[in-house]
Design an enzyme around this catalytic site. Structure first.
Site, PDB file in Angstrom:
ATOM      1  CB  CYS B 390      -4.387 -42.114   0.746  1.00 26.14           C
ATOM      2  SG  CYS B 390      -4.578 -43.100  -0.748  1.00 26.14           S
ATOM      3  CG  ASP B 514       1.915 -42.517   4.713  1.00 27.49           C
ATOM      4  OD1 ASP B 514       0.785 -42.516   4.153  1.00 27.49           O
ATOM      5  OD2 ASP B 514       2.721 -43.459   4.613  1.00 27.49           O
ATOM      6  CG  HIS B 516      -1.623 -44.612   3.374  1.00 29.05           C
ATOM      7  ND1 HIS B 516      -0.678 -43.860   2.709  1.00 29.05           N
ATOM      8  CD2 HIS B 516      -2.504 -45.064   2.443  1.00 29.05           C
ATOM      9  CE1 HIS B 516      -0.972 -43.869   1.408  1.00 29.05           C
ATOM     10  NE2 HIS B 516      -2.063 -44.578   1.213  1.00 29.05           N
TER      11      HIS B 516
END
Lengths: 352, 557
Positions: B390, B514, B516
């Protein structure tokens, strides 16, 4: 390898009838050469040399003066408009000397081929030239291909020459007036030297030719280059061609002259160009190529003739020397005039 | 629509004003003009009426910017009936300029009685311009071929430019407009002007046959030939015919050719090249002529020219806006199948946050990332980095932002390259390469420094709860630097694209991108499912530390 064998056709009145009635005669054949056809429009007899009688020339082949005929070809070359050229030589002789002395014919053709040029730009491709020998005797009109390569001329077997009535009426003329304005700097080495000035001018004309090849043409106001040429629009005698250069391309950038000593300018002025092509066979693209060639030819010829004229009057050396007072020397090349020929077509001449 | 700084204010001699106007005419496209002026200074005697009382000032401001008229002209004809004028005292120019309108007449105006407020329409000038006008661009290619001696060069050059320009725009030429696009300007209606220059004269009055003339040339003369590849832009009404467009473009064409030719004479080994720019948020196109040395990298030696332009156009000196890589490119019309959503040549989504609503949920103001970035997330580029990649992805997003702002041409580093770099500089042992070890804010700052010489501000927070009180700092970061921020904690890394902050209550929300996310690169799905969305401070864990890597814009142009 043999060169391409095109169809050959000749005008009934100006070639066949002419030859039948002419008796002993030698001269040039004029017409149009396309990808597939030779169209012979007329025969032009070579005038007798001063002090001789025409008939004397043709008693036997030895009396044929190929240099004289060659000179005739050189002069007639200058009278051609675009699309029309000297296609070869004719000989009309009851004694049928052409059959008996092919070698002499070959020399004749070679001499003529060397003289068909336009300025310094050869009209025919360098790798091989093909001319026609038309020979008439005893009511027969025949022709041969004469291929010239590497200084040797190879005659082909004879064939009957087909005739067509009013061949010239199948042609349409296109014209344009191209504005030329060349200003060329002369490097120090070329100053005061007419030959070097000529080289510089030739280079400039050559550059113009390259730039012109990238220009677009509009024929009678329309741009379509692939369109077949139809009849001339009503109210006109010729197709009108306009030439345009695109704002997107500037052409070839000329080389900068190192410390220019003088400047020679050609123009501003209009070069009138014409070409004749067979209606409904030629495309607008062909007219475009012919007209552009004619513009360059005419420009080149004018400079040639100016030089010849200055040479003859011994003014050549003085015309291209510096003046003490920094004025401009103006020389006037001949202008072109068009003379109607064969009903609808033209030849041209240059007049001082 | 935009403000331009003249080189010096106050009383300049007439020639200097004219030079300034000529310079401006080269930068501002046709169709736009000077509509007003501002005065800024600390001299208390500076007054509006005194300023406009100078004849040459009024003349410089009221004559149209794009005009052929170069003659010295002391006589003033008010071409415009009104100008905007504002006068500001102080040490520093204010961030925004309120305008007031005054009516102008040949005699010095009575300012006090003529002040009116400007209508809101003028503030929407950019929208008006884009919706009511077409942008026309005219690329042209011509040759400068001139023989001249040093004492005559400027007259000869002017003559040559006049000839070239009138040849290009002669009414007997054929003018054509064809549609054109630019990926930089997707909403604008653009067309390209082409001219076919007529070389024949088939009128009934034919020109005389050409003569051959031979003339001497000055001993000190030089011969210069060079191609001039120029490109003029202008805003024109859509109803104009191509030849009318040509007539309007004419003064700009002459001006640009003059600039190029003069530039080329001064720096003979260089090639004058025209670039057009429209920086984000700027109202209109600006054109510049850079002198490019063939075979060398333009950005290196054009710094001085760029700095001058930044000063002239009041651009900040902390971001590249006028590099050749920022330039607008025009192309032919796009094929119909081209997707309208903009994405770069890569498969990463560009500016995935943009369609989100811009109104504040906390009654405050949004401060967002400035400029474009690409969305990097798990599983992209055939790399399975689930569970560990990440922060690497966040770094890649930041690197894409640097590239899209033209700070660098370098493509974004891969996971492997990032690891190799950290080993090379000694931060990690050799076993790090090829592993699935995490990196944090500190490692990010090392990479950015090594790869791009970017400095980062590191913020260490011992608890996620602290973020709720950092609204002011983060808002200030986005306002001044505008770069994406990496938030890395003991648990997760996020990319922060902006904050929504209420100054009085302190309430703050975070625009989170994000890394992820695993799935197809489709903006709507990503936004709807919250992978790029506004989140409250509760997404940060109180029991974990967080480090923020906040890249600072390099102060370069």
């Amino acid at each position: 390898t043999t060169m391409q064998q095109r169809t050959v056709v000749a005008d009934k009145d100006n070639v066949h009838e002419f030859l039948r009635n002419k008796g002993d005669s030698i001269g040039l054949v004029i017409g149009s050469r396309t990808a597939n056809t030779y169209a012979i429009l007329a025969c032009v007899p070579t005038p007798a040399q001063p002090g001789t009688d025409e008939k004397d020339n043709l008693q036997n082949s030895d009396t044929i003066d190929e240099e004289w005929v060659g000179e005739h070809a050189r002069q007639v070359s200058r009278m051609m408009i675009g699309g029309i050229s000297i296609l070869g030589v004719y000989i009309s002789s009851p004694a049928d000397i052409s059959e008996k002395s092919l070698g002499k014919m070959a020399n004749l053709i070679t001499s003529v081929s060397q003289n068909i040029t336009s300025g310094n730009i050869p009209l025919l491709p360098a790798e091989g030239k093909q001319l026609i020998l038309v020979h008439a005797s005893r009511n027969k009109v025949l022709y041969r291909y004469m291929d010239i390569k590497g200084g040797f001329c190879k005659p082909h077997p004879s064939s009957d020459l087909k005739s067509e009535a009013n061949l010239h009426q199948a042609f349409d003329v296109s014209s344009c007036s191209f504005q030329v304005d060349l200003a060329v700097p002369l490097p120090q080495a070329a100053k005061d030297d007419p030959d070097k000035v000529r080289t510089v001018l030739n280079k400039a004309i050559s550059l113009l030719k390259t730039n012109l090849s990238q220009c677009e043409c509009y024929t009678n106001g329309e741009p379509s280059p692939n369109a077949i040429m139809n009849d001339v629009p009503k109210g006109r005698q010729q197709h009108i061609v306009d030439i345009y250069s695109s704002s997107q391309t500037c052409g070839v950038v000329p080389e900068a002259a190192h410390s220019p000593a003088a400047m020679v300018s050609l123009g501003p002025g209009g070069v009138h160009a014409r070409c004749a092509l067979r209606r409904r066979e030629a495309k607008a693209r062909d007219v475009e190529a012919c007209i552009k060639d004619d513009i360059i030819d005419s420009l080149s010829r004018r400079v040639d003739m100016l030089y010849e004229d200055l040479s003859r009057t011994n003014d050549l050396a003085t015309s291209f020397t510096s003046t003490k007072t920094h004025t401009t020397r103006v020389l006037v090349p001949p202008r072109r005039v068009f003379i109607p020929w064969l009903g609808g077509l033209y030849v041209c001449d240059y007049v001082f | 629509m935009s403000c331009v700084a003249m080189r010096s204010c106050g009383v300049m001699p007439t020639d200097a004003w004219r030079e300034e106007r000529d310079r401006l005419a080269g930068i501002i496209p046709v169709g736009l003009d000077i509509v007003g002026f501002y005065l800024f200074g600390t001299d208390p005697s500076l007054s509006l009426s005194t300023f406009v009382s100078y004849q040459h000032v009024r003349s410089a401001l009221t004559q149209p910017l794009h005009t052929y008229d170069h003659s010295a002209d002391a006589h003033i004809t008010p071409q415009k009936s009104s100008l905007c004028g504002i006068i500001i005292y102080g040490d520093e120019p204010p961030a925004s300029l309120p305008f007031s309108l005054f009516t102008y007449s040949p005699s010095p105006p009575d300012v006090a009685s003529d002040l009116q407020l400007v209508s809101p329409d003028i503030c929407n000038a950019t929208q008006l311009l884009h919706s009511n006008y077409n942008l026309v661009h005219f690329p042209f290619n011509t040759i400068l071929d001139i023989i001249s001696s040093p004492d005559r060069i400027s007259t000869d050059l002017q003559q040559c430019m006049d000839n070239l320009s009138s040849k290009l725009l002669n009414p007997s030429n054929i003018f054509k407009c064809s549609s054109s696009i630019s990926t930089h300007l997707p909403d604008l209606s653009i067309s390209r002007l082409d001219v076919l220059v007529k070389l024949t004269n088939n009128s009934s009055q034919p020109s005389p046959a050409p003569s051959l003339s031979y003339s001497d040339v000055d001993a000190k003369a030089t011969h210069i030939t060079m191609p001039l590849r120029g490109h003029v832009c202008g805003y024109v009404l859509p109803s104009l015919s191509p030849s009318q467009v040509g007539a309007i473009i004419a003064p700009a064409l002459l001006n640009q050719m003059g600039h190029m030719a003069r530039g080329a004479m001064l720096a003979p080994k260089t090639q004058p090249t025209i670039y057009h720019f429209q920086p984000p948020g700027y109202g209109h196109i600006i054109s510049t002529c850079y002198m490019i040395e063939p075979g060398s990298i333009a950005e290196d030696y054009l710094g001085k020219q760029r700095a001058e332009l930044h000063d002239l156009l009041l651009f900040p000196h902390d971001r590249p806006l006028l590099r050749t890589t920022n330039a607008i490119l025009f192309t032919g019309p796009a094929p119909k199948s081209q997707a309208s959503s903009s994405s770069s040549s890569s498969n990463h989504l560009l500016d995935v946050h943009l369609p989100l609503p811009t109104s504040s949920k906390v009654d405050g103001r949004q401060a967002l990332v400035q400029g474009s970035y690409e969305y990097y997330h798990y599983m992209q580029d055939d790399i399975d980095d689930r569970g560990w990649g990440c922060a690497y992805r966040s770094l890649q997003t930041i690197c894409s932002w640097l590239r899209l702002q033209h700070y660098t041409n370098r493509p974004e580093p891969s996971h492997l390259e990032i690891q190799q770099l950290l080993v090379r500089i000694g931060d990690k042992p050799p076993s790090f390469v090829g592993s699935s070890q995490w990196i944090g804010a500190f490692e990010l700052s090392l990479c950015l420094d090594t790869l791009y010489s970017i400095t980062c501000r590191i913020l260490n927070l011992s608890s996620g709860a602290e973020l709720a009180s950092r609204g002011r700092e983060l808002a200030a970061h986005f306002a001044s630097e505008g770069s994406p921020v990496m938030i890395g904690g003991g648990v997760l890394a996020y990319t922060l694209l902006g904050v929504d902050w209420n100054e009085s209550t302190g309430a703050v929300r975070f625009l989170i991108l994000d890394p992820h996310y695993i799935g197809p690169d489709q903006g709507k799905g990503i936004r709807d499912k919250g992978w790029c969305a506004w989140k409250g401070p509760d997404i940060f864990r109180k029991d974990s530390f967080y480090n923020l890597c906040m890249p600072l814009r390099p102060k370069m142009i």
